[in-house]
Structure formats: structure tokens, C-alpha cells
Design a protein around this motif. Structure first.
Motif, short mmCIF file in Angstrom:
data_model
loop_
_atom_site.label_atom_id
_atom_site.label_comp_id
_atom_site.label_asym_id
_atom_site.label_seq_id
_atom_site.Cartn_x
_atom_site.Cartn_y
_atom_site.Cartn_z
N ALA A 200 4.83 -4.06 1.55
CA ALA A 200 5.30 -2.98 2.42
C ALA A 200 4.23 -2.51 3.41
O ALA A 200 4.56 -2.01 4.49
CB ALA A 200 5.78 -1.80 1.58
N ASN A 201 2.97 -2.67 3.04
CA ASN A 201 1.86 -2.20 3.90
C ASN A 201 1.80 -2.92 5.24
O ASN A 201 1.24 -2.41 6.20
CB ASN A 201 0.52 -2.35 3.18
CG ASN A 201 0.35 -1.31 2.09
OD1 ASN A 201 0.98 -0.25 2.11
ND2 ASN A 201 -0.49 -1.60 1.11
N LEU B 65 10.79 -5.06 -5.69
CA LEU B 65 11.16 -3.73 -6.17
C LEU B 65 12.26 -3.84 -7.24
O LEU B 65 12.19 -3.16 -8.27
CB LEU B 65 11.64 -2.86 -5.00
CG LEU B 65 12.13 -1.45 -5.33
CD1 LEU B 65 11.03 -0.63 -5.99
CD2 LEU B 65 12.62 -0.75 -4.07
N TYR C 258 5.53 11.75 -6.09
CA TYR C 258 6.34 10.60 -5.65
C TYR C 258 7.82 10.96 -5.59
O TYR C 258 8.53 10.57 -4.66
CB TYR C 258 6.12 9.41 -6.57
CG TYR C 258 4.89 8.60 -6.25
CD1 TYR C 258 4.80 7.91 -5.03
CD2 TYR C 258 3.83 8.49 -7.13
CE1 TYR C 258 3.67 7.16 -4.71
CE2 TYR C 258 2.69 7.74 -6.82
CZ TYR C 258 2.62 7.07 -5.61
OH TYR C 258 1.51 6.32 -5.30
N LEU D 159 5.81 -3.71 -8.85
CA LEU D 159 5.80 -2.59 -7.90
C LEU D 159 4.56 -2.66 -7.01
O LEU D 159 4.64 -2.41 -5.80
CB LEU D 159 5.84 -1.26 -8.64
CG LEU D 159 5.84 -0.01 -7.76
CD1 LEU D 159 7.11 0.05 -6.91
CD2 LEU D 159 5.72 1.26 -8.58
N THR D 160 3.42 -3.01 -7.59
CA THR D 160 2.18 -3.17 -6.80
C THR D 160 2.37 -4.24 -5.74
O THR D 160 1.95 -4.07 -4.58
CB THR D 160 0.99 -3.52 -7.73
OG1 THR D 160 0.87 -2.51 -8.74
CG2 THR D 160 -0.30 -3.61 -6.94
N LEU E 38 11.02 2.92 -3.11
CA LEU E 38 9.66 2.59 -3.57
C LEU E 38 9.00 3.80 -4.22
O LEU E 38 8.40 3.70 -5.29
CB LEU E 38 8.80 2.11 -2.40
CG LEU E 38 8.87 0.64 -2.00
CD1 LEU E 38 8.10 0.42 -0.71
CD2 LEU E 38 8.31 -0.27 -3.09
N ASP E 39 9.11 4.96 -3.56
CA ASP E 39 8.52 6.20 -4.09
C ASP E 39 9.17 6.60 -5.41
O ASP E 39 8.50 7.05 -6.33
CB ASP E 39 8.66 7.33 -3.06
CG ASP E 39 7.76 7.13 -1.85
OD1 ASP E 39 6.70 6.51 -2.01
OD2 ASP E 39 8.13 7.59 -0.75
N GLN F 279 11.82 3.00 1.61
CA GLN F 279 10.59 3.72 1.29
C GLN F 279 10.84 4.74 0.17
O GLN F 279 10.03 4.90 -0.75
CB GLN F 279 10.05 4.43 2.53
CG GLN F 279 8.72 5.14 2.32
CD GLN F 279 7.60 4.22 1.90
OE1 GLN F 279 7.32 3.22 2.57
NE2 GLN F 279 6.95 4.52 0.79
N ARG G 18 4.54 -2.83 -2.96
CA ARG G 18 3.80 -1.89 -2.09
C ARG G 18 2.83 -2.64 -1.18
O ARG G 18 2.63 -2.25 -0.02
CB ARG G 18 3.05 -0.87 -2.96
CG ARG G 18 3.96 0.22 -3.50
CD ARG G 18 3.17 1.47 -3.89
NE ARG G 18 4.06 2.60 -4.05
CZ ARG G 18 4.51 3.37 -3.08
NH1 ARG G 18 4.18 3.11 -1.83
NH2 ARG G 18 5.30 4.40 -3.32
N THR G 19 2.21 -3.70 -1.71
CA THR G 19 1.29 -4.52 -0.90
C THR G 19 2.04 -5.16 0.25
O THR G 19 1.57 -5.18 1.40
CB THR G 19 0.63 -5.61 -1.78
OG1 THR G 19 -0.01 -4.98 -2.89
CG2 THR G 19 -0.40 -6.40 -0.98
N SER H 12 7.84 4.37 -8.13
CA SER H 12 6.45 4.76 -8.41
C SER H 12 6.42 6.00 -9.30
O SER H 12 5.66 6.08 -10.27
CB SER H 12 5.69 5.05 -7.11
OG SER H 12 5.63 3.90 -6.31
#
Length: 392
Positions: A168-169, A142, A201, A161-162, A181-182, A178, A165-166, A185
Motif C-alpha cells: 500500500a505504501n 489483506l 487504528y 497484513l505487513t 487496512l486500519d 485504507q 501495508r508494504t 491492524s
């Protein structure tokens, strides 16, 4: 039994001391006492040697986070962080060292030391790939995205960022992270002019920060208002600020966004410029708001110029500049750009300082239709040729 009781008492004492330290850190941060908080972080090291590594790491991380959230920019932030990293290394606390280096990346980013930030990112990512700490890995990814965004390398910012997020899943993400991250985004979607998705977002980020009483909630709200302005719906800004939300976060930051919305609603470039001057600290020092306000300024300037010159077939540039209250050179340059972009038909006579406006003429579609007909005929001939080949 006595030993067990003693252990329980020690654990209880540790919890009380830990809670007291964190509470004191938050209190000092609220009062803006930077030096005292810095001294507190350094002075607790003897106590940290008596508790478990996990608990010590948690205390240091939380106190350093509290310190960084102050965004005081006194110049002691980086030296303090580097000192904490050296202490963690000397104590052989690898995870704490990496966590503090993650905070150091954000500090380098905030003061414009981007090469140092990226060098630290690359070094820490290499180590983390050998370790199983997805939470910290996501934080670093991030931070990497934020640095690349500031450097205007949007593809790399999007890729980082992708990756974050991957990662974070597959883990539990605390509300603060979180929300971060938003927020990132939303910023990247806004860069792509997708303000509708960006608003969603920013709303999620605002709710996340608001739920933990973070100072970053105000920034999320300002970005939400910015999206409404950029979407051409400045009248919706006031409706967003009605009720508790508007009262809780009222201040110069929100006043600035309301004033910009008012200028956008009236399509008045003079009010826009006055607002920028009045709220310089709130608007110019935020890179995200500043970049989009430049685009908004260009749009407002175009609309104002077109509105002024529409009634004329010939108009002096000095009259246009006087009407819009802008320097002659700025008006001349912008009108040249509008004509080149084919947003307005006309020609600039620079010798006499006059703009000659042409009547809008409908484009002759004959050649376009002719080319389409030839293309279709070519397809028909090709199809007939294929059928003839099959018959033979």
C-alpha cells in the motif's frame, strides 16, 4: 467531425447508462432486494460487451461490491460470484477474473470455508506476482490476513497484513480499502492486548468508513468502545457517543456496548450476563467482540469472587455461588484457577465444600538476596582473575 460527434454522444450515453446501473444497484441494496440485484448483475452482460474492458470491469466490480456489502447471507452470493468468474474467464478478462476471485475469498471466509479461501489466496497470489497490479495484490494480502486471524494463526495474519501495508505504501489506496487496512491492524493489535494502539487504528477506520457512508463504520465505532471497556475506562464510552456520532449510529449495536460498559463500571457479573443474553445477536455473532468479552467476563468474575471471599477466613462454596448467582461447579473451577495462578492465597477443601483463606504473607527475600550477592561476588572474582593474568 460527424464521426467525432457520434463518438462523443456514444461516450456520453455509456456514462449515463453506467451511472444509472450503479445507482440502481445501490438503491436495490438499500432496500435489501437481493434477488433483483443478482438478476441485474447477470442481465447487464450484453451491455458490457459493447464497452471497453476497463469500464466493464469497473461496473462489475462495483456492483458485486455493492451486493457483498449487503451481507445478506442468502446462499446465492458464492454461486453468483463463481458465475461472474466463469463469465469473465470466457471473455478472457484476466484482471476482472482475479478481482472477482478476491471477492470470492471474502465470501468463503464469511461462510467458514477457510480451506477454499486459502487455496484461492495461494492460487491468485502466484498469478499476481507475475503481473503488476499492486492494488489487487494488497486486497488479496489483506483477505489472507483476515482468514488467518479467524483461524487463530496470529503470526501469519500479522505477516500478511505487513505485506499488504508494504504494498500500500507505493500506491494510492482508496478510502474504503485504507479503512479496511486500519480495521485489520486494530483487530490484530487488540489480539496482542495493545488496546491503546488498537483504538487509534479503529478510530482511523471509523473515520474512513464514515466519510464514504459505509455500513462498516458502525463496526469501527463498536470496536472503539470495546477498546475503552478493555482498557478499564468504561466511563469514557458515554463521552465518545455524545454529539453527532452517537445520534448517527444509535441502535441496538451501540446500546449493547453501552450496557457492557455499564456492567464493567459496576463490576457486576449478573448485569454482564443479562446483557449478553439480551444482545446476543449484536455481541455473540461478532467474533472480535465475542473473544474479548470472554476475557472481560473472566476478569469480572475474578474480581467479584475475590471481593466476596476477602472478609472470610473460611467460607462455604455454596454461599459464594449463591451470592454471585452462578452454578457451584463454575465457582469451584474458577476459585481453583485463581489459587493456582497465585492471585489469592488459600486452599479448597472439596470434601466439606469449604474455601480456607490464608493471610497474605510477605515473601521471604533472604534466598533472593543471597543469590544476588553470590552472583556479584562471582563477577568480582572474575575481574580480579583477569587483572592477575595481565600482571603475570
Amino acid at each position: 467531425e460527424e464521426e467525432e460527434e457520434e463518438e462523443e454522444e456514444e461516450e456520453e450515453e455509456e456514462k449515463v447508462i453506467e451511472q444509472a446501473l450503479l445507482s440502481m444497484g445501490k438503491l436495490l441494496a438499500q432496500k435489501g432486494r437481493v434477488e433483483e440485484l443478482s438478476k441485474l448483475i447477470k442481465s447487464i452482460r450484453p451491455f458490457l460487451g459493447t464497452v471497453s474492458k476497463a469500464k466493464a470491469s469497473k461496473i462489475v466490480r462495483e456492483l458485486v461490491d455493492t451486493f457483498l456489502d449487503m451481507e445478506s447471507s442468502t446462499g446465492v452470493e458464492i454461486p453468483l460470484c463463481l458465475e461472474c468468474i466463469d463469465w469473465a474467464k470466457s471473455e478472457k478478462r484476466t484482471f476482472l477474473t482475479l478481482a472477482l476471485e478476491g471477492r470470492l475469498i471474502l465470501l468463503y471466509h464469511s461462510v467458514g470455508q477457510y480451506s477454499e479461501a486459502l487455496a484461492t489466496v495461494n492460487r491468485v497470489l502466484k498469478i499476481l506476482k507475475k503481473m503488476d497490479d499492486k492494488h489487487l495484490l494488497m486486497e488479496i494480502q489483506l483477505s489472507e490476513s483476515k482468514v488467518y486471524h479467524t483461524l487463530r494463526n496470529i503470526p501469519k495474519a500479522r505477516a500478511a497484513l505487513t505485506s499488504a501495508r508494504t504494498t500500500a505504501n507505493s500506491i494510492y489506496v482508496p478510502p474504503k480499502l485504507q479503512a479496511a487496512l486500519d480495521m485489520q491492524s486494530g483487530i490484530l493489535h487488540a489480539e496482542e492486548k495493545d488496546f491503546k494502539t488498537a483504538f487509534s487504528y479503529f478510530y482511523e477506520a471509523f473515520e474512513g468508513y464514515d466519510s464514504i457512508e459505509s455500513v462498516h463504520a458502525l463496526k469501527g465505532l463498536k470496536y472503539m468502545l470495546l477498546c475503552k471497556i478493555m482498557l478499564g475506562a468504561p466511563e469514557e464510552v458515554q463521552s465518545l457517543l455524545t454529539g453527532k456520532m452517537g445520534l448517527k449510529y444509535s441502535g441496538r449495536g451501540i446500546d449493547a456496548m453501552q450496557a457492557i460498559a455499564d456492567a464493567g463500571k459496576k463490576r457486576d457479573i449478573a448485569i454482564f450476563n443479562q446483557t449478553i443474553s439480551k444482545y446476543e445477536a449484536e455481541l455473540q455473532k461478532d467474533g472480535v467482540i465475542e473473544s474479548h468479552l470472554k476475557a472481560l467476563y473472566d476478569t469480572l468474575l475474578e474480581k467479584n469472587l475475590v471481593r466476596i471471599i476477602e472478609p472470610y477466613s473460611r467460607v462455604q462454596l455454596s454461599h459464594v455461588a449463591e451470592t454471585i448467582a452462578l452454578p457451584y461447579e463454575v465457582v469451584e473451577r474458577k476459585l481453583s484457577q485463581i489459587i493456582l495462578d497465585k492471585k489469592f492465597s488459600g486452599i479448597l477443601d472439596q470434601r466439606s465444600g469449604v474455601l480456607i483463606v490464608f493471610d497474605a504473607s510477605e515473601e521471604d527475600q533472604t534466598y533472593t538476596y543471597a543469590l544476588e550477592t553470590i552472583s556479584h561476588m562471582g563477577k568480582v572474582v572474575d575481574a580480579l582473575f583477569k587483572k592477575a593474568q595481565k600482571l603475570s
